[in-house]
Structures are given as C-alpha cells and as structure tokens.
Design an enzyme around this catalytic site. Structure first.
Site, PDB file in Angstrom:
ATOM      1  N   GLY A  39       0.847  -1.205   0.000  1.00 34.72           N
ATOM      2  CA  GLY A  39       0.000   0.000   0.000  1.00 34.72           C
ATOM      3  C   GLY A  39       0.870   1.238   0.000  1.00 34.72           C
ATOM      4  O   GLY A  39       2.101   1.149  -0.082  1.00 34.72           O
ATOM      5  N   GLY A  41       0.721   5.862   0.841  1.00 33.64           N
ATOM      6  CA  GLY A  41      -0.066   7.035   1.250  1.00 33.64           C
ATOM      7  C   GLY A  41       0.706   8.292   0.924  1.00 33.64           C
ATOM      8  O   GLY A  41       1.657   8.266   0.143  1.00 33.64           O
ATOM      9  N   LYS A  42       0.304   9.355   1.564  1.00 36.69           N
ATOM     10  CA  LYS A  42       0.908  10.679   1.317  1.00 36.69           C
ATOM     11  C   LYS A  42       2.404  10.650   1.634  1.00 36.69           C
ATOM     12  O   LYS A  42       3.218  11.245   0.957  1.00 36.69           O
ATOM     13  CB  LYS A  42       0.244  11.710   2.242  1.00 36.69           C
ATOM     14  CG  LYS A  42      -0.682  12.711   1.535  1.00 36.69           C
ATOM     15  CD  LYS A  42      -1.209  13.784   2.490  1.00 36.69           C
ATOM     16  CE  LYS A  42      -2.201  13.237   3.489  1.00 36.69           C
ATOM     17  NZ  LYS A  42      -2.842  14.329   4.276  1.00 36.69           N
ATOM     18  N   GLU A  45       5.496   4.600   0.961  1.00 38.88           N
ATOM     19  CA  GLU A  45       5.070   3.415   0.182  1.00 38.88           C
ATOM     20  C   GLU A  45       5.406   2.214   1.070  1.00 38.88           C
ATOM     21  O   GLU A  45       6.476   2.186   1.678  1.00 38.88           O
ATOM     22  CB  GLU A  45       5.857   3.338  -1.118  1.00 38.88           C
ATOM     23  CG  GLU A  45       5.473   4.393  -2.156  1.00 38.88           C
ATOM     24  CD  GLU A  45       4.095   4.144  -2.758  1.00 38.88           C
ATOM     25  OE1 GLU A  45       3.243   5.047  -2.682  1.00 38.88           O
ATOM     26  OE2 GLU A  45       3.880   3.018  -3.255  1.00 38.88           O
ATOM     27  N   VAL A  46       4.500   1.255   1.156  1.00 34.06           N
ATOM     28  CA  VAL A  46       4.716   0.118   2.050  1.00 34.06           C
ATOM     29  C   VAL A  46       4.802  -1.180   1.250  1.00 34.06           C
ATOM     30  O   VAL A  46       3.965  -1.427   0.370  1.00 34.06           O
ATOM     31  CB  VAL A  46       3.577   0.025   3.080  1.00 34.06           C
ATOM     32  CG1 VAL A  46       3.823  -1.122   4.037  1.00 34.06           C
ATOM     33  CG2 VAL A  46       3.469   1.336   3.867  1.00 34.06           C
ATOM     34  N   ASP A 149      -3.860   8.803  14.907  1.00 36.12           N
ATOM     35  CA  ASP A 149      -4.448   8.359  13.633  1.00 36.12           C
ATOM     36  C   ASP A 149      -5.012   6.941  13.763  1.00 36.12           C
ATOM     37  O   ASP A 149      -4.799   6.084  12.905  1.00 36.12           O
ATOM     38  CB  ASP A 149      -3.391   8.407  12.512  1.00 36.12           C
ATOM     39  CG  ASP A 149      -4.026   8.368  11.123  1.00 36.12           C
ATOM     40  OD1 ASP A 149      -3.295   8.130  10.139  1.00 36.12           O
ATOM     41  OD2 ASP A 149      -5.268   8.526  11.023  1.00 36.12           O
TER      42      ASP A 149
END
Ligand SMILES: Brc1nc2nc[nH]c2c(Br)c1Br
Length: 334
Positions: A39, A41-42, A45-46, A149
């Site tokens: 995945g 996000g801002k 990267e994972v 979060d």
C-alpha cells in the site's frame, strides 16, 4: 490538561521524548529484498519484504522525502514502544548509500482487510480485538504518546492467529500539558470533535474517540460510523447523533469559539439514543453492555471519555465472553 498521564514524559525524561537530538544508526538495505507492494499514502510506500539473514517476512515502509522532517519522531516513538502489547515492532532502519530513501523495517502481519472483516466479526471477536487495541493504547498513553491516527487501516488484524497490531506511528506525538497541537491530524471519519472545532489543547483522549468510532462500526456493522464528506459534514454527522445541546455545553466548558457559515450546523438536533442504530443485522452484537460502553467513548467532552485502561477494564469484565475468552491471550490466562 489530560486527566491521566499528564506528567508521563516529565517523569520518563528528556531522553525519552526529545526526538530532535538523537542520532540514528542507519543499516545498509542489502539485507532486505522487496517482494510486493502492500500500500501507500501521502508520506510513504509500504512493501512486503524478506530479511535474507533469517528468511523472515517483514514490512518495509519507504518514507517519501516530504516526510523527512518527521522521520526522527516516528523512529523515536517506535523505538520507545517496540515490545509493548500489540504495538508493531520496529526491526531495523535502513538507508540507501545515496541517502535518498529512508525506510523502516517492521514485523509482518497477515492482516485481513477491514472491509471484509467488520461484517463477519462475532461478539467474542469484537471483545477480543477491542481488548487487544485497548491494551496497546493504554501502554502507549502510559508512556506519554498519542497515536493521533487510530482507524481500521492502522489496526492490522490477523484473524486466523487472533492477533492485532497498531501500526503507522507517523502522526504520533509526545503529550505535554498545555501544549497546543496541530489539528490537521487523523483521518476524517475518525477525527474527534476537538479537531473539528479547532481546539488545539487535546490529549490522549483524542485516540479514545477513534476507538469509539471503530467500536460503533463493529457492533452496528457499519464500515464507518460517522461518514462525513468534509470536516464540516463530519461534525454535522456527529451532531445528528449526539445532539446540539451537549455540543453547546462542550463549547462553553472549554470556552471554544466555533463560528460557521454552514446553516445545517446551526440547527438544533436532539440527542439520539444509541438503540436508534440497532437493525435486524446488528441486533445480536449491539447488547446493552456494548451500548453503555460506546456511550462512554463517544463524548464531545474529551475529559469525560473513558481512558484506554478504564475501557479495557469495563470491556474485560462485562458479561459473558465468547469461547475464545478461555483460550485467548487475555492476561489472566497468559
Ligand atoms: Br507496518 C504495516 N503496514 C502495512 N500497510 C499495509 N499492510 C501493512 C502491514 Br501487514 C504492516 Br505490518
């Protein structure tokens, strides 16, 4: 000021919370190989990776340059909390020779997607996994950190192994009394009222609102319980459930000046009883015990919300547990 652990960082000391002045020994990346993308996000990267020294699977979170200034905070928080119950473990920090990319190597979790998970959870599952999440947060809050979060995407649940890990500490911060914090944190559906009315002196209880949203999602079988289209609509959705009277009382209690041009936010809404959200599909999960617990989490006034420890205690001791109570890793049986 937080009702609990207000002095946690003062007690733990500067070496605990001062993330600006600490040197990071970066390992070279050769030990790890990327297998597939998980995945992104801002800020990162994972990837799923493999540690070639022990052939173990791992997760490699490659931080984007934009996240550079907060790398130290995330690493400091993870270093401090690794080993805590149900907190994702940081295994290594690597940097490529050009020092262009910084990556965090973490333990791998065989996570099930929330979209597929929330509709199949039994009452026993909900108690088990909510207890695991609360164990993580009580440890984290006791050690002076707010996650900021908490949301399903940051709660990795391995349903088969009945394990849970709280991940993504990129927005986490150390709590200090009377400090004003950024309100552009969290993810919309899980944002607490204090963020939506720009109240900056928040604390650990910020995370407990998000726990309430997740708990509501599980017991009412609704993917996201408050689903706003923007921050104003998010507050409107909350007001339509909790009512306007208690909202006005909240603003007065903390002397919060909330102005809005949104007409809908100026209408008086009655508080809805939590039974209003029971349907034929979720009736078997929304017990009175569950509704009572939810009511103590989804409070405008962050000072009134249960702490993670209090919530764990109530959940652990309420009513019957599913079969897994006797075989799960609950403390008594560890
Ligand atoms: Br950390 C971490 N981040 C992830 N993002 C997507 N899947 C992920 C897993 Br599994 C872990 Br562990």
């Amino acid at each position: 000021m937080s009702r609990v652990h207000a002095d946690a960082n003062a007690i733990l000391g500067k070496s605990w919370y001062d993330y600006d002045n600490f040197r990071i020994d970066w390992s070279p990346p050769d030990r790890y190989e990327i297998v597939r993308r998980l995945g992104g996000g801002k800020y990162s990267e994972v990837f799923e990776g493999v540690d070639m020294l022990n052939s173990e699977r791992c997760v490699i979170k490659v931080l984007k340059p934009v996240a550079a200034k907060k790398i130290k905070r995330e690493i400091k928080v993870l270093r401090n909390l690794t080993g805590g119950p149900n907190v994702i473990a940081l295994l290594d920090v690597v940097r490529d020779p050009s020092a262009r990319y910084h990556s965090l190597v973490m333990e791998y979790v065989e996570a099930v997607d929330w979209k597929r998970l929330f509709p199949i959870l039994t009452e026993g599952d909900i108690k088990h996994f909510t207890c695991q999440l609360l164990l993580a947060l009580s440890h984290v809050h006791e050690h002076g950190v707010m996650h900021r979060d908490v949301k399903p995407a940051n709660v990795m649940i391995d349903y088969q192994r009945r394990q849970l890990r709280l991940i993504d500490w990129g927005l986490a911060e150390f709590y200090h009394p009377n400090v004003d914090y950024h309100i552009r944190v969290g993810s919309r559906y899980y944002k607490a009222p204090e963020l939506l009315v720009n109240y900056k002196y928040y604390d650990y209880s910020l995370d407990m609102w998000s726990v309430g949203c997740m708990f509501a999602s599980m017991i009412f079988r609704k993917e996201h319980f408050f689903r706003g289209s923007d921050n104003d609509d998010q507050l409107l959705k909350i007001m339509k459930a909790l009512g306007t009277e208690l909202f006005d009382l909240y603003l007065k209690t903390y002397n919060i000046h909330f102005e809005t041009e949104i007409d809908n936010l100026l209408i008086n809404y009655p508080k809805q009883p939590w039974t209003r959200f029971i349907t034929a599909e979720n009736r078997h999960l929304a017990s009175q015990d569950a509704l009572d617990l939810l009511d103590k989490l989804l409070r405008y006034d962050h000072g009134q919300r249960l702490t993670a420890k209090e919530c764990h205690g109530e959940l652990f001791l309420t009513g019957h547990f599913g079969v897994d109570f006797f075989f799960s890793s609950t403390p008594i049986f560890q």
